[in-house]
Design a protein around this motif. Structure first.
Motif, PDB file in Angstrom:
ATOM      1  N   ALA A  89       0.821  -1.206   0.000  1.00  0.00           N
ATOM      2  CA  ALA A  89       0.000   0.000   0.000  1.00  0.00           C
ATOM      3  C   ALA A  89       0.858   1.260   0.000  1.00  0.00           C
ATOM      4  O   ALA A  89       0.536   2.239  -0.691  1.00  0.00           O
ATOM      5  CB  ALA A  89      -0.930   0.000   1.212  1.00  0.00           C
ATOM      6  N   LYS A  90       1.971   1.250   0.732  1.00  0.00           N
ATOM      7  CA  LYS A  90       2.826   2.427   0.804  1.00  0.00           C
ATOM      8  C   LYS A  90       3.566   2.682  -0.514  1.00  0.00           C
ATOM      9  O   LYS A  90       3.932   3.822  -0.817  1.00  0.00           O
ATOM     10  CB  LYS A  90       3.836   2.273   1.945  1.00  0.00           C
ATOM     11  N   LEU A  91       3.779   1.631  -1.293  1.00  0.00           N
ATOM     12  CA  LEU A  91       4.460   1.769  -2.582  1.00  0.00           C
ATOM     13  C   LEU A  91       3.492   1.988  -3.739  1.00  0.00           C
ATOM     14  O   LEU A  91       3.915   2.076  -4.894  1.00  0.00           O
ATOM     15  CB  LEU A  91       5.290   0.514  -2.874  1.00  0.00           C
ATOM     16  N   LEU A 109       5.267   9.188   1.529  1.00  0.00           N
ATOM     17  CA  LEU A 109       4.729  10.439   2.065  1.00  0.00           C
ATOM     18  C   LEU A 109       3.305  10.693   1.572  1.00  0.00           C
ATOM     19  O   LEU A 109       2.427  11.088   2.354  1.00  0.00           O
ATOM     20  CB  LEU A 109       5.635  11.608   1.656  1.00  0.00           C
ATOM     21  N   LEU A 110       3.083  10.452   0.280  1.00  0.00           N
ATOM     22  CA  LEU A 110       1.781  10.760  -0.314  1.00  0.00           C
ATOM     23  C   LEU A 110       0.682   9.845   0.199  1.00  0.00           C
ATOM     24  O   LEU A 110      -0.496  10.232   0.232  1.00  0.00           O
ATOM     25  CB  LEU A 110       1.886  10.669  -1.844  1.00  0.00           C
ATOM     26  N   THR A 111       1.039   8.643   0.591  1.00  0.00           N
ATOM     27  CA  THR A 111       0.029   7.686   1.070  1.00  0.00           C
ATOM     28  C   THR A 111      -0.290   7.845   2.544  1.00  0.00           C
ATOM     29  O   THR A 111      -1.162   7.136   3.059  1.00  0.00           O
ATOM     30  CB  THR A 111       0.508   6.240   0.824  1.00  0.00           C
ATOM     31  N   GLN A 112       0.385   8.753   3.224  1.00  0.00           N
ATOM     32  CA  GLN A 112       0.093   8.960   4.646  1.00  0.00           C
ATOM     33  C   GLN A 112      -1.360   9.384   4.836  1.00  0.00           C
ATOM     34  O   GLN A 112      -1.847  10.281   4.164  1.00  0.00           O
ATOM     35  CB  GLN A 112       1.026  10.022   5.233  1.00  0.00           C
ATOM     36  N   GLY A 113      -2.037   8.727   5.762  1.00  0.00           N
ATOM     37  CA  GLY A 113      -3.442   9.027   6.025  1.00  0.00           C
ATOM     38  C   GLY A 113      -4.420   8.351   5.080  1.00  0.00           C
ATOM     39  O   GLY A 113      -5.632   8.528   5.211  1.00  0.00           O
ATOM     40  N   HIS A 114      -3.904   7.584   4.129  1.00  0.00           N
ATOM     41  CA  HIS A 114      -4.773   6.922   3.142  1.00  0.00           C
ATOM     42  C   HIS A 114      -4.559   5.415   3.110  1.00  0.00           C
ATOM     43  O   HIS A 114      -5.003   4.757   2.169  1.00  0.00           O
ATOM     44  CB  HIS A 114      -4.509   7.495   1.737  1.00  0.00           C
TER      45      HIS A 114
END
Length: 223
Positions: free
Chosen positions: A123-125, A148-153
């Motif tokens: 998910a983080k990648l 960074l962009l996936t933080q909170g999602h």
């Protein structure tokens, strides 16, 4: 940004542009399936899975890069030629192959620590390929920016991935039960492998839609 809505939007796009996506991605996918058959025949049933990974790293960046470029072009109202997308994907191949290898290694390490760490890494990648292809980021930078962009999602991304992959894994498993690859007709197996790989492209469409919603807050506000 309901996961079901994201999947529905992606499914609408995939069905609407099915022929164009097939013309763009099926040729390298068929070549990949053929190469996997040749490698399996050469190495035998006890062959190392590393060979399959290497074959994937050879072809996956080509058709996935071309598909991401197609998705971006269509989202901006453009209609690029298939050969132009292939040419751009070929130029991106060295860096995309490096990124794919890095992502594969990270996910495999995560899976080796049990399933949940592997899913977390996956998910983080999720946005790394789009950041590299569309924003021109180097592989390591794309990975960092994806984290960074996936933080909170995380849960939203994981839900989208599982909503797509679980049915596709089920189809792959069912096809292997109905027509086992061992000792079967190679042409039929080539068709099955190619179709299964082609269906996997739907994951790229779903994650592109999610990437656009996360990266562009104005789109998120419209949902």
């Amino acid at each position: 940004m309901n996961p079901l809505t994201v999947v529905q939007d992606a499914l609408y796009f995939f069905r609407r542009h099915l022929l164009a996506i097939a013309a763009l991605c099926l040729p390298p996918i068929v070549l990949e399936a053929l190469a996997e058959q040749l490698v399996a025949h050469s190495t035998g049933p006890k062959g190392s899975p590393v060979f399959d990974i290497l074959v994937g790293l050879l072809f996956y960046p080509l058709y996935t890069g071309a598909l991401i470029l197609f998705l971006d072009a269509r989202s901006h109202g453009d209609n690029p030629r298939t050969q132009d997308l292939w040419a751009m994907a070929l130029r991106l191949w060295p860096t995309f192959a490096l990124l794919a290898a890095l992502n594969t290694l990270c996910i495999m390490l995560g899976m080796s620590l049990f399933v949940l760490p592997g899913l977390w890494v996956m998910a983080k990648l999720a946005f790394s390929e789009y950041l590299m292809v569309l924003r021109g980021l180097p592989p390591l930078t794309a990975v960092k920016q994806s984290f960074l962009l996936t933080q909170g999602h995380f849960w939203r991304i994981l839900s989208c991935i599982l909503l797509v992959l679980v049915p596709l894994w089920a189809i792959d498993w069912a096809s292997s039960q109905v027509y086992p690859p061992e000792g079967g007709n190679r042409l039929v197996q080539l068709v099955i492998d190619s179709l299964n790989s082609f269906l996997q492209l739907f994951t790229t469409v779903v994650l592109y839609r999610l990437f656009m919603l996360v990266a562009d807050p104005s789109l998120r506000e419209q949902r």
